[in-house]
Design a protein around this motif. Structure first.
Motif, PDB file in Angstrom:
ATOM      1  N   ASN A 140      16.200   2.682 -17.263  1.00 42.56           N
ATOM      2  CA  ASN A 140      15.103   3.225 -18.071  1.00 42.56           C
ATOM      3  C   ASN A 140      14.418   2.150 -18.908  1.00 42.56           C
ATOM      4  OD1 ASN A 140      15.549   5.799 -17.079  1.00 42.56           O
ATOM      5  ND2 ASN A 140      16.915   6.388 -18.761  1.00 42.56           N
ATOM      6  N   PHE A 141      15.146   1.089 -19.245  1.00 43.92           N
ATOM      7  CA  PHE A 141      14.558  -0.004 -20.019  1.00 43.92           C
ATOM      8  C   PHE A 141      13.797  -0.983 -19.121  1.00 43.92           C
ATOM      9  CE2 PHE A 141      14.844  -4.228 -21.989  1.00 43.92           C
ATOM     10  CZ  PHE A 141      14.236  -3.968 -23.217  1.00 43.92           C
ATOM     11  N   ASP A 142      14.198  -1.066 -17.849  1.00 40.45           N
ATOM     12  CA  ASP A 142      13.593  -2.011 -16.903  1.00 40.45           C
ATOM     13  C   ASP A 142      12.277  -1.439 -16.383  1.00 40.45           C
ATOM     14  OD1 ASP A 142      12.987  -3.874 -15.004  1.00 40.45           O
ATOM     15  OD2 ASP A 142      14.930  -3.818 -13.997  1.00 40.45           O
ATOM     16  N   GLN A 143      11.172  -2.050 -16.732  1.00 40.65           N
ATOM     17  CA  GLN A 143       9.859  -1.563 -16.332  1.00 40.65           C
ATOM     18  C   GLN A 143       9.525  -1.883 -14.879  1.00 40.65           C
ATOM     19  OE1 GLN A 143       7.778   0.400 -18.243  1.00 40.65           O
ATOM     20  NE2 GLN A 143       9.628   0.467 -19.506  1.00 40.65           N
ATOM     21  N   SER A 144      10.328  -2.731 -14.236  1.00 42.20           N
ATOM     22  CA  SER A 144      10.052  -3.062 -12.835  1.00 42.20           C
ATOM     23  C   SER A 144      10.560  -1.998 -11.877  1.00 42.20           C
ATOM     24  CB  SER A 144      10.688  -4.414 -12.489  1.00 42.20           C
ATOM     25  OG  SER A 144      12.107  -4.343 -12.581  1.00 42.20           O
ATOM     26  N   ILE A 145      11.366  -1.068 -12.390  1.00 45.51           N
ATOM     27  CA  ILE A 145      11.885   0.028 -11.567  1.00 45.51           C
ATOM     28  C   ILE A 145      11.513   1.344 -12.239  1.00 45.51           C
ATOM     29  CG2 ILE A 145      13.935   1.009 -10.461  1.00 45.51           C
ATOM     30  CD1 ILE A 145      15.328  -1.640 -10.869  1.00 45.51           C
ATOM     31  N   LEU A 146      10.877   2.232 -11.492  1.00 47.40           N
ATOM     32  CA  LEU A 146      10.501   3.551 -12.031  1.00 47.40           C
ATOM     33  C   LEU A 146       9.786   3.401 -13.374  1.00 47.40           C
ATOM     34  CD1 LEU A 146      13.793   5.527 -11.232  1.00 47.40           C
ATOM     35  CD2 LEU A 146      11.632   5.666  -9.999  1.00 47.40           C
ATOM     36  N   ALA A 147       8.746   2.637 -13.382  1.00 40.51           N
ATOM     37  CA  ALA A 147       8.076   2.261 -14.633  1.00 40.51           C
ATOM     38  C   ALA A 147       7.717   3.463 -15.491  1.00 40.51           C
ATOM     39  CB  ALA A 147       6.827   1.439 -14.310  1.00 40.51           C
ATOM     40  N   SER A 148       7.127   4.483 -14.897  1.00 38.91           N
ATOM     41  CA  SER A 148       6.666   5.644 -15.677  1.00 38.91           C
ATOM     42  C   SER A 148       7.606   6.835 -15.564  1.00 38.91           C
ATOM     43  CB  SER A 148       5.263   6.051 -15.207  1.00 38.91           C
ATOM     44  OG  SER A 148       5.277   6.361 -13.820  1.00 38.91           O
ATOM     45  N   THR A 149       8.769   6.636 -14.951  1.00 34.68           N
ATOM     46  CA  THR A 149       9.732   7.719 -14.768  1.00 34.68           C
ATOM     47  C   THR A 149      11.083   7.301 -15.336  1.00 34.68           C
ATOM     48  OG1 THR A 149       8.612   8.428 -12.738  1.00 34.68           O
ATOM     49  CG2 THR A 149      10.866   9.217 -13.085  1.00 34.68           C
ATOM     50  N   LYS A 150      11.724   8.218 -16.003  1.00 32.44           N
ATOM     51  CA  LYS A 150      13.037   7.963 -16.579  1.00 32.44           C
ATOM     52  C   LYS A 150      14.103   8.753 -15.818  1.00 32.44           C
ATOM     53  CE  LYS A 150      11.174   5.473 -19.815  1.00 32.44           C
ATOM     54  NZ  LYS A 150      11.293   3.989 -19.777  1.00 32.44           N
ATOM     55  N   LEU A 151      15.272   8.162 -15.724  1.00 36.63           N
ATOM     56  CA  LEU A 151      16.403   8.878 -15.154  1.00 36.63           C
ATOM     57  C   LEU A 151      17.072   9.712 -16.236  1.00 36.63           C
ATOM     58  CD1 LEU A 151      18.180   6.224 -12.873  1.00 36.63           C
ATOM     59  CD2 LEU A 151      16.618   8.036 -12.182  1.00 36.63           C
ATOM     60  N   LYS A 152      17.383  10.927 -15.898  1.00 34.75           N
ATOM     61  CA  LYS A 152      18.099  11.819 -16.814  1.00 34.75           C
ATOM     62  C   LYS A 152      19.415  12.208 -16.151  1.00 34.75           C
ATOM     63  CE  LYS A 152      17.734  16.156 -19.387  1.00 34.75           C
ATOM     64  NZ  LYS A 152      16.921  17.368 -19.634  1.00 34.75           N
ATOM     65  N   ALA A 153      20.511  11.638 -16.649  1.00 35.85           N
ATOM     66  CA  ALA A 153      21.821  11.871 -16.045  1.00 35.85           C
ATOM     67  C   ALA A 153      22.522  13.037 -16.718  1.00 35.85           C
ATOM     68  CB  ALA A 153      22.685  10.622 -16.145  1.00 35.85           C
ATOM     69  N   SER A 154      22.920  14.008 -15.916  1.00 33.97           N
ATOM     70  CA  SER A 154      23.693  15.149 -16.405  1.00 33.97           C
ATOM     71  C   SER A 154      25.147  14.934 -16.007  1.00 33.97           C
ATOM     72  CB  SER A 154      23.165  16.453 -15.806  1.00 33.97           C
ATOM     73  OG  SER A 154      21.811  16.649 -16.159  1.00 33.97           O
ATOM     74  N   LEU A 155      26.005  14.721 -16.992  1.00 37.04           N
ATOM     75  CA  LEU A 155      27.418  14.451 -16.747  1.00 37.04           C
ATOM     76  C   LEU A 155      28.194  15.759 -16.733  1.00 37.04           C
ATOM     77  CD1 LEU A 155      26.299  11.662 -17.581  1.00 37.04           C
ATOM     78  CD2 LEU A 155      28.499  11.195 -18.625  1.00 37.04           C
TER      79      LEU A 155
END
Length: 642
Positions: A69-84
């Motif tokens: 989520n901090f790396d703008q080179s991957i999924l720049a405008s999308t965040k991963l939301k992890a459900s544990l």
């Protein structure tokens, strides 16, 4: 009937689905059909976080999600939301309910589960809902079958680990091993793969000792007592970190960690050691001299960075300071990154995330059934395709899949437990086998699997000895060796049966008995005649019966031929003639005129005829042109003779 049982099982699975949904599971979709690139994407993590491996995985996954989520080179405008999701049972049917809580939230992929048993169960649901299932701890080789297209392994399959163990056993010249394992999908299928790889090297599993997945110390004791009575002293232990160390503890108390034993464990032990590091001498006292395998991760700047960051992330979380890190934690981190790269490629191609109802569930619908929460991920097959196309360099090294769905360059470290730590005695890679240099140093060279190229450093075996254990003893409950003896009618000086008895005599029998008497231990055996006594039996057929298990060995004047050496191992020859010339023996008188002996009257006659014939031919050719060949007949005759 098998189809009916499978259908009944699937109906039971979906009943659990309905029970979970009826308690209020609701959809929490995060993607609208009007938006190509969503603000965030749901991914699920299904693990037993109350175990040592689960706690490590949780930390690694959360760190990876934060980094993505901090790396703008991957999924720049999308965040991963992890459900544990806590998998409290992490074994079998009851894990389905917890898996459904993730799938009911429009999850595009699930990382997990922790065990191969659970993976077998929920892979059916993943197939139905087309949700990729990424696991780095479910290493059962059968999960790679076409039956589970949505199961994606993000670590090395057990097929490679078992190949490494088979190469290790073959390297030290052992031919039989004992398998101790958990009697579940992970244990049975792993040991099945080991048996196949040993057979390819003319070795075998002589005794299988399964244990229940939730075994007790009493059951372990009973099983190991049976193992101690067996012939082989090479024991392969394939289980989990939950009770694997307990087996070694019981073995220690039974005196099975003494000189003569060989213990080889799968990656569970290296994982247990790495997570619990540093360990006290009491913790490792039960496993001195044990050999274990660890998935190999090449040294790199990124690996060193991750180990440094891990200490910062976990400092103060355990009584020993920072939490230990095993290779599973590294693969957990890379799994999140691989999924992020796949999603990035997925969105860059203009794809959307959409879900739809499963028409197959309509027959189960009722007034109190909330089935809308469980939907099919329409683009699941496409995302799976992008996952298999990932080509990145992660903490674990090159992360890339082969055409058969396995990661490239599978390799293991071979670890020897010594003192409170471990010592690496070598490496194994699928490219060149056993070596004492890192596998990446050999990838640029042609593969070399010759016996001379297979090398390991010295091993400290149980009993604190560096001498290679023999690997077997005569079992207390064993049988006598059956020695086949040809019942010949000729050359009875070599081997023959004593008239009216079961005893044999002859030069070959004397050699065998002398060799047995030189052994430092007793060898129980009995001679068994082969043949009808009316004609000489086939020695080739006698050798074949050894490979068929009818005889354990054979004694007799059996010639060593190429065909027979392909079936059995021969002793050094004790009767050898070499190349000889056979000729009849005659008494002859030797004198000065012995050289004339071959010249018989017939030979003298033939020589005289050719003498005259040659002279006549010369005269005919020269008579017309040469004056020396003319004159009176007497002169011409003298010329011909001359």
């Amino acid at each position: 009937m098998a189809f009916q049982r499978a259908s009944a099982t699937m109906i039971a699975v979906w009943i659990v689905v309905l029970m979970v949904l009826s308690k209020g599971l609701s959809s929490s979709g995060v993607v609208s059909d009007n938006s190509t690139i969503p603000a965030f994407v749901n991914i699920g993590v299904l693990y037993s976080f109350n175990t040592s491996v689960g706690r490590m995985v949780k930390t690694a996954v959360q760190a990876a999600v934060d980094d993505v989520n901090f790396d703008q080179s991957i999924l720049a405008s999308t965040k991963l939301k992890a459900s544990l999701q806590e998998d409290t049972k992490y074994r079998g049917f009851l894990s389905i309910a917890e898996a459904l809580q993730l799938m009911a939230t429009q999850t595009v992929a699930i990382i997990g589960p922790q065990t191969s048993t659970t993976a077998h169960v929920i892979s059916h649901i993943a197939n139905e809902l087309q949700v990729p299932l990424l696991s780095f701890t479910a290493t059962d080789p059968t999960l790679s079958s076409l039956q589970f297209p949505f199961f994606i392994r993000t670590a090395f399959s057990d097929i490679y680990e078992m190949t490494a163990i088979a190469d290790f056993v073959n390297y030290f010249g052992w031919r039989e091993v004992i398998a101790v394992y958990g009697d579940d999908d992970h244990g049975r299928n792993g040991i099945g793969a080991l048996g196949d790889k040993l057979a390819e090297r003319r070795c075998k599993i002589s005794f299988k000792a399964p244990m229940t997945p939730e075994t007790t110390r009493e059951e372990i004791t009973d099983v190991l007592v049976q193992v101690a009575l067996a012939e082989s002293r090479v024991i392969v232990l394939h289980t989990s970190t939950a009770w694997g160390p307990k087996v070694l503890s019981v073995a220690k108390s039974l005196g099975m960690m003494e000189n003569g034993y060989v213990w080889i464990t799968t990656t569970f032990l290296s994982t247990w050691l790495d997570i619990g590091s540093p360990l006290s001498s009491d913790a490792t006292d039960d496993m001195q001299g044990v050999i274990t395998l660890r998935m190999y991760i090449p040294d790199s700047e990124r690996k060193r960075w991750f180990f440094s960051r891990w200490k910062n992330l976990t400092t103060g979380k355990t009584a020993n300071g920072s939490q230990g890190l095993s290779t599973y934690g590294i693969f957990a981190y890379d799994t999140v990154y691989a999924l992020a790269h796949a999603l990035d490629a997925f969105f860059k191609q203009g794809n959307q995330i959409t879900f739809s109802r499963d028409p197959k569930l309509s027959q189960l619908r009722g007034d109190n059934m909330h089935l809308d929460a469980v939907k099919i991920f329409n683009e699941g097959k496409l995302l799976r395709k992008y996952i298999y196309e990932v080509n990145m360099t992660g903490v674990s090294g090159l992360f890339k899949y082969t055409s058969d769905g396995n990661l490239v360059n599978p390799a293991y470290e071979i670890i020897n437990v010594i003192g409170t730590g471990t010592r690496r005695v070598g490496y194994w890679s699928n490219y060149t086998g056993l070596s004492i240099v890192p596998p990446e140093a050999l990838y640029s060279k042609p593969p070399n699997r010759s016996s001379a190229s297979q090398k390991l450093l010295p091993v400290l075996w149980p009993g604190e000895t560096t001498h290679r254990p023999r690997g077997w003893v005569f079992p207390n409950n064993g049988r006598m060796l059956k020695i086949g003896v040809p019942k010949r009618v000729s050359y009875r000086e070599f081997v023959s049966q004593v008239q009216g008895t079961d005893m044999f005599k002859g030069f070959c029998i004397d050699v065998f008995l002398s060799a047995v008497n030189l052994l430092p231990y007793a060898v129980p055996y009995k001679f068994v005649s082969y043949g009808d006594g009316d004609s000489n039996p086939s020695n080739t057929e006698l050798v074949r019966l050894i490979t068929a298990g009818v005889f354990d060995a054979a004694v007799g004047d059996i010639t060593i031929t190429t065909e027979r050496t392909k079936m059995v191992d021969f002793t050094q020859p004790y009767i050898e003639s070499g190349l000889v010339v056979v000729a009849s023996v005659k008494k002859t008188d030797s004198n000065a005129w012995a050289f004339l002996t071959p010249f018989t009257p017939m030979m003298w006659t033939v020589t005289a005829v050719f003498f005259l014939l040659v002279g006549a031919v010369v005269w005919i050719l020269e008579h017309r042109l040469n004056d020396d060949f003319r004159g009176p007949p007497k002169q011409q005759m003298v010329t011909i003779l001359w």
